[in-house]
Design a protein around this motif. Structure first.
Motif, short mmCIF file in Angstrom:
data_model
loop_
_atom_site.label_atom_id
_atom_site.label_comp_id
_atom_site.label_asym_id
_atom_site.label_seq_id
_atom_site.Cartn_x
_atom_site.Cartn_y
_atom_site.Cartn_z
N MET A 1 1.58 3.55 -43.95
CA MET A 1 2.89 3.19 -44.52
C MET A 1 2.85 1.79 -45.12
SD MET A 1 5.99 4.16 -45.08
CE MET A 1 7.65 3.57 -45.30
N MET A 2 2.26 0.83 -44.40
CA MET A 2 2.24 -0.54 -44.89
C MET A 2 1.36 -0.71 -46.13
SD MET A 2 4.36 -2.09 -43.13
CE MET A 2 5.23 -1.96 -41.57
N ASN A 3 0.45 0.23 -46.36
CA ASN A 3 -0.45 0.13 -47.50
C ASN A 3 0.11 0.84 -48.73
OD1 ASN A 3 -2.46 -1.31 -46.09
ND2 ASN A 3 -3.27 0.59 -45.20
N ALA A 28 18.05 -7.54 -56.96
CA ALA A 28 18.09 -6.57 -55.87
C ALA A 28 16.67 -6.16 -55.47
CB ALA A 28 18.92 -5.36 -56.27
N LEU A 29 15.81 -5.95 -56.46
CA LEU A 29 14.42 -5.57 -56.17
C LEU A 29 13.68 -6.72 -55.50
CD1 LEU A 29 13.45 -3.74 -59.51
CD2 LEU A 29 14.47 -2.77 -57.44
N ALA A 30 13.90 -7.93 -55.99
CA ALA A 30 13.22 -9.09 -55.42
C ALA A 30 13.63 -9.32 -53.97
CB ALA A 30 13.51 -10.33 -56.27
N LEU A 31 14.92 -9.15 -53.69
CA LEU A 31 15.39 -9.34 -52.33
C LEU A 31 14.81 -8.30 -51.39
CD1 LEU A 31 19.13 -10.26 -52.99
CD2 LEU A 31 17.39 -11.74 -51.96
N ALA A 32 14.63 -7.08 -51.88
CA ALA A 32 14.05 -6.03 -51.03
C ALA A 32 12.67 -6.43 -50.54
CB ALA A 32 13.97 -4.71 -51.81
N MET A 36 10.37 -7.38 -45.22
CA MET A 36 9.24 -7.42 -44.29
C MET A 36 8.15 -8.31 -44.86
SD MET A 36 8.99 -3.40 -43.10
CE MET A 36 7.72 -3.78 -41.89
N ARG A 37 7.56 -9.14 -44.03
CA ARG A 37 6.56 -10.09 -44.51
C ARG A 37 5.30 -9.40 -45.03
NH1 ARG A 37 6.54 -15.10 -40.12
NH2 ARG A 37 8.70 -15.78 -40.48
N ASP A 38 4.95 -8.26 -44.44
CA ASP A 38 3.70 -7.62 -44.82
C ASP A 38 3.93 -6.38 -45.68
OD1 ASP A 38 4.92 -6.16 -42.87
OD2 ASP A 38 3.12 -5.79 -41.67
N ARG A 39 5.05 -6.33 -46.35
CA ARG A 39 5.34 -5.15 -47.17
C ARG A 39 6.01 -5.58 -48.46
NH1 ARG A 39 7.16 0.33 -46.74
NH2 ARG A 39 6.91 1.13 -48.85
N GLU A 40 5.52 -5.10 -49.58
CA GLU A 40 6.16 -5.33 -50.87
C GLU A 40 6.65 -3.98 -51.37
OE1 GLU A 40 4.00 -6.76 -54.60
OE2 GLU A 40 4.95 -8.60 -53.87
N TYR A 41 7.95 -3.87 -51.54
CA TYR A 41 8.54 -2.59 -51.92
C TYR A 41 8.55 -2.37 -53.44
CZ TYR A 41 10.23 -2.26 -47.11
OH TYR A 41 10.31 -2.17 -45.74
N TYR A 42 8.68 -3.45 -54.18
CA TYR A 42 8.83 -3.31 -55.63
C TYR A 42 8.01 -4.36 -56.38
CZ TYR A 42 12.95 -0.42 -54.59
OH TYR A 42 13.80 0.54 -54.11
N ASP A 43 7.59 -4.00 -57.57
CA ASP A 43 7.21 -5.00 -58.56
C ASP A 43 7.84 -4.57 -59.88
OD1 ASP A 43 5.56 -3.03 -59.57
OD2 ASP A 43 3.70 -3.99 -58.96
N TRP A 44 7.76 -5.42 -60.88
CA TRP A 44 8.46 -5.13 -62.13
C TRP A 44 7.76 -5.76 -63.31
CZ3 TRP A 44 10.53 -7.56 -57.89
CH2 TRP A 44 10.60 -8.96 -57.96
N THR A 185 21.16 -1.64 -47.15
CA THR A 185 22.20 -2.43 -46.48
C THR A 185 21.75 -3.87 -46.31
OG1 THR A 185 22.99 -0.49 -45.28
CG2 THR A 185 23.59 -2.64 -44.39
N TRP A 186 20.48 -4.09 -45.98
CA TRP A 186 19.96 -5.44 -45.82
C TRP A 186 20.03 -6.20 -47.14
CZ3 TRP A 186 16.11 -8.66 -47.61
CH2 TRP A 186 15.79 -9.77 -46.81
N VAL A 187 19.66 -5.52 -48.24
CA VAL A 187 19.74 -6.17 -49.56
C VAL A 187 21.18 -6.51 -49.90
CG1 VAL A 187 19.38 -5.84 -52.04
CG2 VAL A 187 17.61 -5.13 -50.42
N ALA A 188 22.11 -5.60 -49.62
CA ALA A 188 23.53 -5.88 -49.89
C ALA A 188 24.00 -7.10 -49.11
CB ALA A 188 24.38 -4.66 -49.53
N ASP A 189 23.57 -7.22 -47.87
CA ASP A 189 23.93 -8.39 -47.07
C ASP A 189 23.37 -9.67 -47.68
OD1 ASP A 189 25.36 -6.88 -45.27
OD2 ASP A 189 23.74 -6.76 -43.79
N GLN A 190 22.13 -9.61 -48.15
CA GLN A 190 21.52 -10.78 -48.76
C GLN A 190 22.26 -11.20 -50.04
OE1 GLN A 190 18.82 -12.69 -47.61
NE2 GLN A 190 19.30 -11.52 -45.77
N MET A 191 22.80 -10.23 -50.73
CA MET A 191 23.55 -10.50 -51.96
C MET A 191 25.00 -10.89 -51.67
SD MET A 191 22.09 -7.30 -54.24
CE MET A 191 22.38 -7.90 -55.90
#
Length: 326
Positions: A1-3, A28-32, A36-44, A185-191
């Motif tokens: 999963m982490m990879n 929104a993508l950057a905040l996602a 997690m420190r060891d996971r990148e969900y998005y790039d653009w 939800t976490w991203v919404a909170d950060q925003m």
């Protein structure tokens, strides 16, 4: 999963685009990615037609990463546009959009990016929305597109939104679809966005809220007018449908709107005409008919009186004039 590799979003910036809508989506993508420190969900990736910086509607220039390059099949493409979308939608851009979207990628538009996708034929048979200023143009020019006035729409792999702050709502919905409710939800909170809106949420403040009135008969009369711009109803007919006399309707408009029903109705038709003039290359004759003016000379005279310029001079560079006029 982490990879698992991050999902890539590709933003095509069209001259005149809305920087607010684009930034809300990208943020929104950057905040996602901070979840997690060891996971990148998005790039653009940011693209322009020629790889050169793109000027937004407010004059800000944004650097991009590349020109119209070949996309991967797992990319998600977002067309970012704003004012004068049809002018920014060059033939190379439209051809590139058709070619890349045929790969089966997810694709969508922010604000009038939906208008450009419709120009490319990529919204036919789809539910879509766009900034409210473009709704009339989309409805008239692209009858195969099911245009809604909500803040965003998702139809299979195609998504559109009204732009500006609604880009946050759209992207939170996509993050939810990509990775689930916890991350969204976490991203919404950060925003600091405590109440994300549903896709059906109206783009503009309600008539009651905007006008500060709660008179149901007045609001119904205005709604009837808005729904009958091409074939305007006489004030007497509007009054009849609302359930009052013409004199009572006139008193109602005078009290709450400071004008007569006839003048208010005319203003709605002129507003639609001005939107079509600025957002499309439709002929003035067509716009004249669509806004309920049967005589071009009357349309020109009325438009000039309202806006201080002839419609033929207020088309954003279009030279589609009335045959034999000006």
């Amino acid at each position: 999963m982490m990879n698992e590799k991050p999902k890539r979003y590709v933003f095509l910036l069209v001259p005149g685009f809305s920087p607010l809508g684009m930034t809300c989506a990208q943020e929104a993508l950057a905040l996602a990615n901070r979840f997690m420190r060891d996971r990148e969900y998005y790039d653009w990736l940011l693209l322009s037609e020629n790889g050169q910086p793109v000027r937004a509607w407010n004059g800000v220039q944004v650097m991009v990463d590349d020109a119209l390059c070949e996309l991967r099949r797992d990319d998600t493409l977002i067309v970012c546009a704003g004012v004068a979308a049809s002018e920014g939608a060059s033939k190379p851009i439209l051809n590139w959009l058709r070619r890349e979207c045929r790969k089966g990628i997810d694709y969508g538009g922010l604000s009038s990016g939906a208008y450009i996708l419709a120009m490319a034929g990529l919204l036919d048979g789809k539910r879509a929305t766009t900034h409210w200023e473009y709704v009339s143009a989309m409805t008239e020019l692209f009858p195969d597109v099911e245009v809604h006035d909500g803040i965003y729409q998702v139809d299979g792999r195609v998504f559109t939104c009204a732009g500006s702050a609604s880009s946050m709502d759209l992207m939170l919905d996509r993050i939810h679809s990509d990775y689930g409710a916890e991350l969204a939800t976490w991203v919404a909170d950060q925003m600091v966005y405590s109440a994300p809106r549903a896709d059906s949420h109206a783009q503009r403040v309600s008539l009651a809220g905007r006008m500060g009135v709660r008179n149901s008969k007045l609001l119904l009369a205005i709604e009837i007018m808005r729904n009958n711009l091409e074939d305007p109803l006489p004030p007497s007919e509007v009054a009849r449908v609302v359930g009052m006399s013409t004199r009572q309707l006139e008193r109602l408009f005078s009290k709450y709107m400071g004008t007569s029903p006839k003048k208010y109705y005319l203003g709605l038709r002129l507003e639609k005409a001005r939107n079509l003039l600025s957002q499309t290359d439709m002929s003035l004759m067509d716009i004249c008919v669509l806004c309920g003016f049967r005589a071009p000379s009357h349309f020109s005279k009325t438009y000039r009186k309202a806006y201080g310029v002839a419609p033929s001079r207020d088309t954003g560079g279009s030279n589609l004039l009335f045959p034999g006029r000006e």
